[in-house]
Scaffold this motif. Structure first.
Motif, PDB file in Angstrom:
ATOM      1  N   ALA A  83       6.686  21.788  71.567  1.00 28.39           N
ATOM      2  CA  ALA A  83       7.523  21.334  72.862  1.00 28.39           C
ATOM      3  C   ALA A  83       7.877  20.024  72.507  1.00 28.39           C
ATOM      4  O   ALA A  83       7.323  19.213  71.542  1.00 28.39           O
ATOM      5  CB  ALA A  83       6.642  21.619  73.943  1.00 28.39           C
ATOM      6  N   PHE A  84       9.046  19.572  73.346  1.00 24.57           N
ATOM      7  CA  PHE A  84       9.388  18.294  72.828  1.00 24.57           C
ATOM      8  C   PHE A  84       9.564  17.361  74.327  1.00 24.57           C
ATOM      9  O   PHE A  84      10.016  18.038  75.284  1.00 24.57           O
ATOM     10  CB  PHE A  84      10.808  18.187  72.160  1.00 24.57           C
ATOM     11  N   ALA A  85       9.557  16.030  74.120  1.00 23.78           N
ATOM     12  CA  ALA A  85       9.773  15.383  75.195  1.00 23.78           C
ATOM     13  C   ALA A  85      10.565  14.023  74.790  1.00 23.78           C
ATOM     14  O   ALA A  85      10.659  13.495  73.726  1.00 23.78           O
ATOM     15  CB  ALA A  85       8.381  14.674  75.969  1.00 23.78           C
ATOM     16  N   ILE A  86      11.342  13.536  76.021  1.00 22.82           N
ATOM     17  CA  ILE A  86      12.208  12.271  75.683  1.00 22.82           C
ATOM     18  C   ILE A  86      11.239  11.075  76.037  1.00 22.82           C
ATOM     19  O   ILE A  86      10.612  10.971  77.129  1.00 22.82           O
ATOM     20  CB  ILE A  86      13.423  12.393  76.951  1.00 22.82           C
ATOM     21  N   PRO A  87      11.283  10.249  75.147  1.00 22.22           N
ATOM     22  CA  PRO A  87      10.243   9.108  75.302  1.00 22.22           C
ATOM     23  C   PRO A  87      10.687   8.266  76.458  1.00 22.22           C
ATOM     24  O   PRO A  87      11.712   7.962  76.790  1.00 22.22           O
ATOM     25  CB  PRO A  87      10.111   8.288  74.060  1.00 22.22           C
ATOM     26  N   ILE A  88       9.787   7.645  77.466  1.00 21.72           N
ATOM     27  CA  ILE A  88      10.249   6.698  78.426  1.00 21.72           C
ATOM     28  C   ILE A  88      11.063   5.659  77.978  1.00 21.72           C
ATOM     29  O   ILE A  88      11.782   5.098  78.725  1.00 21.72           O
ATOM     30  CB  ILE A  88       8.982   6.480  79.349  1.00 21.72           C
ATOM     31  N   ASP A  89      10.538   4.951  77.130  1.00 24.60           N
ATOM     32  CA  ASP A  89      11.091   3.811  76.498  1.00 24.60           C
ATOM     33  C   ASP A  89      12.730   4.036  76.318  1.00 24.60           C
ATOM     34  O   ASP A  89      13.601   3.260  76.693  1.00 24.60           O
ATOM     35  CB  ASP A  89      10.763   3.373  74.954  1.00 24.60           C
ATOM     36  N   HIS A  90      13.105   5.374  75.593  1.00 23.56           N
ATOM     37  CA  HIS A  90      14.467   5.573  75.453  1.00 23.56           C
ATOM     38  C   HIS A  90      15.014   5.818  76.839  1.00 23.56           C
ATOM     39  O   HIS A  90      16.154   5.495  76.946  1.00 23.56           O
ATOM     40  CB  HIS A  90      14.609   7.034  74.726  1.00 23.56           C
ATOM     41  N   ILE A  91      14.328   6.443  77.863  1.00 25.80           N
ATOM     42  CA  ILE A  91      15.123   6.749  78.993  1.00 25.80           C
ATOM     43  C   ILE A  91      15.349   5.331  79.720  1.00 25.80           C
ATOM     44  O   ILE A  91      16.548   5.090  80.291  1.00 25.80           O
ATOM     45  CB  ILE A  91      14.154   7.429  79.848  1.00 25.80           C
ATOM     46  N   ALA A  92      14.340   4.411  79.667  1.00 26.63           N
ATOM     47  CA  ALA A  92      14.611   3.019  80.166  1.00 26.63           C
ATOM     48  C   ALA A  92      15.839   2.391  79.594  1.00 26.63           C
ATOM     49  O   ALA A  92      16.563   1.751  80.454  1.00 26.63           O
ATOM     50  CB  ALA A  92      13.291   2.288  80.179  1.00 26.63           C
ATOM     51  N   ALA A  93      15.966   2.482  78.294  1.00 28.59           N
ATOM     52  CA  ALA A  93      16.879   1.770  77.440  1.00 28.59           C
ATOM     53  C   ALA A  93      18.421   2.440  78.089  1.00 28.59           C
ATOM     54  O   ALA A  93      19.480   1.702  78.201  1.00 28.59           O
ATOM     55  CB  ALA A  93      16.910   1.853  76.152  1.00 28.59           C
ATOM     56  N   LEU A  94      18.377   3.561  78.270  1.00 26.81           N
ATOM     57  CA  LEU A  94      19.462   4.526  78.612  1.00 26.81           C
ATOM     58  C   LEU A  94      20.157   3.669  80.049  1.00 26.81           C
ATOM     59  O   LEU A  94      21.190   3.486  80.202  1.00 26.81           O
ATOM     60  CB  LEU A  94      19.507   5.934  78.689  1.00 26.81           C
ATOM     61  N   LEU A  95      19.022   3.749  80.946  1.00 27.10           N
ATOM     62  CA  LEU A  95      19.382   3.546  82.429  1.00 27.10           C
ATOM     63  C   LEU A  95      20.053   1.867  82.309  1.00 27.10           C
ATOM     64  O   LEU A  95      20.817   1.552  82.915  1.00 27.10           O
ATOM     65  CB  LEU A  95      18.385   3.758  83.304  1.00 27.10           C
ATOM     66  N   GLU A  96      19.281   1.272  81.486  1.00 23.42           N
ATOM     67  CA  GLU A  96      19.757  -0.246  81.398  1.00 23.42           C
ATOM     68  C   GLU A  96      20.991  -0.264  80.690  1.00 23.42           C
ATOM     69  O   GLU A  96      21.713  -1.133  81.326  1.00 23.42           O
ATOM     70  CB  GLU A  96      18.722  -0.937  80.544  1.00 23.42           C
ATOM     71  N   ALA A  97      21.313   0.317  79.666  1.00 25.80           N
ATOM     72  CA  ALA A  97      22.497   0.482  79.170  1.00 25.80           C
ATOM     73  C   ALA A  97      23.801   0.907  79.996  1.00 25.80           C
ATOM     74  O   ALA A  97      24.860   0.283  80.009  1.00 25.80           O
ATOM     75  CB  ALA A  97      22.706   1.511  77.719  1.00 25.80           C
ATOM     76  N   LEU A  98      23.425   1.684  81.191  1.00 23.42           N
ATOM     77  CA  LEU A  98      24.338   2.208  81.852  1.00 23.42           C
ATOM     78  C   LEU A  98      24.662   1.081  82.852  1.00 23.42           C
ATOM     79  O   LEU A  98      25.797   0.992  83.217  1.00 23.42           O
ATOM     80  CB  LEU A  98      24.075   3.659  82.625  1.00 23.42           C
ATOM     81  N   ARG A  99      23.438   0.442  83.296  1.00 29.00           N
ATOM     82  CA  ARG A  99      23.714  -0.618  84.358  1.00 29.00           C
ATOM     83  C   ARG A  99      24.749  -1.790  83.638  1.00 29.00           C
ATOM     84  O   ARG A  99      25.200  -2.337  84.428  1.00 29.00           O
ATOM     85  CB  ARG A  99      22.179  -1.148  84.650  1.00 29.00           C
ATOM     86  N   ALA A 100      24.439  -1.831  82.305  1.00 26.60           N
ATOM     87  CA  ALA A 100      25.152  -3.165  81.927  1.00 26.60           C
ATOM     88  C   ALA A 100      26.641  -2.752  81.465  1.00 26.60           C
ATOM     89  O   ALA A 100      27.261  -3.168  80.850  1.00 26.60           O
ATOM     90  CB  ALA A 100      24.382  -3.488  80.451  1.00 26.60           C
ATOM     91  N   GLY A 101      26.961  -1.591  81.350  1.00 30.63           N
ATOM     92  CA  GLY A 101      28.329  -0.927  81.285  1.00 30.63           C
ATOM     93  C   GLY A 101      28.419  -0.521  79.492  1.00 30.63           C
ATOM     94  O   GLY A 101      29.401  -0.295  79.015  1.00 30.63           O
ATOM     95  N   HIS A 102      27.323  -0.407  79.095  1.00 30.49           N
ATOM     96  CA  HIS A 102      27.044   0.042  77.503  1.00 30.49           C
ATOM     97  C   HIS A 102      26.739   1.438  77.105  1.00 30.49           C
ATOM     98  O   HIS A 102      26.342   1.724  76.126  1.00 30.49           O
ATOM     99  CB  HIS A 102      25.920  -0.787  76.771  1.00 30.49           C
ATOM    100  N   GLY A 103      26.864   2.332  78.299  1.00 27.17           N
ATOM    101  CA  GLY A 103      26.149   3.660  78.229  1.00 27.17           C
ATOM    102  C   GLY A 103      26.939   4.448  77.130  1.00 27.17           C
ATOM    103  O   GLY A 103      26.333   5.430  76.575  1.00 27.17           O
ATOM    104  N   THR A 104      28.188   4.060  76.948  1.00 29.49           N
ATOM    105  CA  THR A 104      28.966   4.693  75.843  1.00 29.49           C
ATOM    106  C   THR A 104      29.048   4.235  74.489  1.00 29.49           C
ATOM    107  O   THR A 104      29.777   4.709  73.525  1.00 29.49           O
ATOM    108  CB  THR A 104      30.409   5.303  76.376  1.00 29.49           C
ATOM    109  N   ARG A 105      28.425   3.140  74.403  1.00 31.83           N
ATOM    110  CA  ARG A 105      28.362   2.054  73.265  1.00 31.83           C
ATOM    111  C   ARG A 105      27.363   2.869  72.257  1.00 31.83           C
ATOM    112  O   ARG A 105      26.338   2.956  72.510  1.00 31.83           O
ATOM    113  CB  ARG A 105      28.241   0.951  73.560  1.00 31.83           C
ATOM    114  N   SER A 106      27.694   2.688  71.033  1.00 36.25           N
ATOM    115  CA  SER A 106      26.874   3.193  69.836  1.00 36.25           C
ATOM    116  C   SER A 106      25.943   1.947  69.480  1.00 36.25           C
ATOM    117  O   SER A 106      26.536   0.753  69.856  1.00 36.25           O
ATOM    118  CB  SER A 106      27.559   3.668  68.543  1.00 36.25           C
TER     119      SER A 106
END
Length: 481
Positions: free
Chosen positions: A250-273
């Motif tokens: 089974a697989f799980a999304i790491p919490i560090d990655h989730i936190a980084a995603l939410l912060e990227a969305l907050r900063a307007g970088h959610g679609t940036r590579s």
């Protein structure tokens, strides 16, 4: 220059005879998404765990007791899964696919800042272990990374909830004990113990470079969106997937990655590579120093851009990268084709990281083996256009031109197998989906919209060929990145 820009141009194969043009400004960067911040990581705690203590005992029982009130069952017309509260105000993390049936327009990759019922077909209900139910509002839904963020709506808006403390998933070790809580086959708030079987698995979600934890706990239908805890009772991941016809995988999304995603969305970088500001050469011989250290493959750094994260971390031109994210490159084999596959894989790994995450590299410099932890930055808007044209359309644009001129096609892109593909070399992209394109400034927002709609689709793309003729491809294939 022969090289690969990490997180920028996917593979720049050719001789650069002139310096690249100045970056092209983009007037409409992605807007920040009003995403609530997750609470900070829990402070280090003494763990009465078997791994530390060297014996058995009630540590799992204690950890379950500490976390049980933070886990909820999520239900709706087409929803069945679990979620976990991550702050006292009622923020709930879960999977996108748990709530996807409730979303009116599933074509959108990211929904953000939903404050009314317009985007949700039916309300989502959250049920606690004691049977209490509350409605939940959808705040963020990212289809490609399979993450959704909800907020509970109690009658008293001042009510506070028990929530899971956040751990550090990057500190997990293979073999470490973890446990999952969810609703397998509708059996609510069931606990399954296992170990971390592997770290950094990729290629499983729509965003194929999203790194996942592999665990061997018993995960079944209904566990989706539920938490993965360590024996300190800290949240380290969110269950996302299993393999068909397999047990104990089974697989799980790491919490560090989730936190980084939410912060990227907050900063307007959610679609940036992601990018680190360096180039590596896709071809080159391994030197004797690297072979003496036991390596069989690597990528040579051909350029480090001043002022970028790689430069700040101390990476140098001519360093030989032999490991990334703890994985050696030896399995790619040798020879030009193997080196090109390795370069593409490496670039995709960097591009898949979110701003704020860390790229861990091992390099050989002379006779020394060095480690680097490089913070990932968002790609600048002018480079994001080049990345998206490559990733989505398979078109590698000439970075020195303000106009979107096709320099070459990505060899593994669907368009590279189409009849008449040779006509596209040196052609200018003139329209996307009937919308006129004059410059890379025009192209960037259209590609961003195309990424939202999704992959494995088709779109009308127009070109002006090198001889001045117009060409319109009505079903231009959109490829996976």
């Amino acid at each position: 220059m022969l090289g690969v820009l990490l997180g920028g141009i996917a593979v720049l194969v050719g001789i650069q005879t002139a310096p690249p043009a100045a970056p092209v400004p983009v007037d409409s960067p992605a807007a920040p998404v009003p995403v609530p911040a997750l609470p900070p990581v829990a402070p280090p705690a003494v763990c009465d765990c078997p791994e530390v203590r060297g014996g058995g005992g009630p540590s799992l029982v204690d950890a379950v007791e500490r976390t049980r009130d933070a886990v909820v069952t999520l239900s709706g017309t087409d929803a069945l899964g679990a979620g976990v509260l991550v702050d006292e105000t009622g923020l709930v993390l879960t999977n996108y696919h748990v709530v996807a049936g409730q979303i009116r327009d599933p074509r959108q990759r990211v929904l953000g800042g939903v404050t009314d019922a317009s985007a949700v077909a039916q309300p989502i209900r959250a049920r606690f272990v004691d049977g209490r139910e509350l409605p939940a509002e959808l705040l963020v839904a990212d289809r490609d990374r399979d993450i959704a963020l909800l907020r509970l709506r109690p009658a008293d808006s001042a009510e506070r909830f028990a929530f899971a403390t956040r751990g550090r998933s990057h500190e997990l070790r293979v073999g470490e004990t973890v446990f999952a809580v969810g609703n397998p086959l509708g059996l609510e708030h069931s606990v399954a113990q296992g170990i971390v079987a592997a770290i950094g698995r990729t290629g499983l979600l729509r965003s194929r470079q999203t790194p996942l934890l592999q665990i061997d706990a018993a995960i079944n239908l209904g566990n989706s969106g539920g938490p993965i805890f360590n024996l300190r009772g800290q949240l380290v991941g969110i269950t996302t997937a299993t393999l068909e016809r397999a047990q104990g995988i089974a697989f799980a999304i790491p919490i560090d990655h989730i936190a980084a995603l939410l912060e990227a969305l907050r900063a307007g970088h959610g679609t940036r590579s992601g990018q680190v500001g360096a180039e590596v050469a896709p071809y080159g011989e391994l030197d004797d120093d690297a072979r003496a250290l036991g390596y069989q493959n690597g990528l040579r750094v051909s350029r480090v851009l001043p002022g970028r994260p790689a430069d700040a971390a101390g990476l140098r031109k001519d360093d030989l990268i032999v490991e990334a994210q703890g994985q050696r490159f030896d399995s790619f084999g040798t020879g030009p084709e193997a080196q090109l596959r390795l370069a593409n894989h490496f670039v995709a790994t960097v591009r898949g990281l979110l701003p704020g995450e860390v790229l861990n590299l091992t390099v050989v410099r002379g006779k020394d083996r060095l480690s680097f932890n490089i913070p990932v930055a968002p790609a600048p808007p002018d480079q994001q256009v080049l990345i998206d044209a490559d990733a989505l359309l398979g078109l590698r644009l000439d970075e020195s031109r303000r106009e979107p001129i096709v320099k070459e096609l990505r060899p593994d892109a669907p368009i590279s197998r189409s009849r008449g593909r040779e006509l596209l070399r040196n052609a200018r992209v003139s329209e996307i989906a009937g919308i006129k394109v004059d410059s890379r400034d025009d192209l960037g927002p259209l590609l961003s919209e195309l990424r939202q709609i999704g992959r494995f689709a088709a779109v009308q793309v127009g070109f002006v060929l090198s001889d001045g003729r117009a060409l319109r491809v009505r079903d231009f294939p959109v490829s996976p990145d």
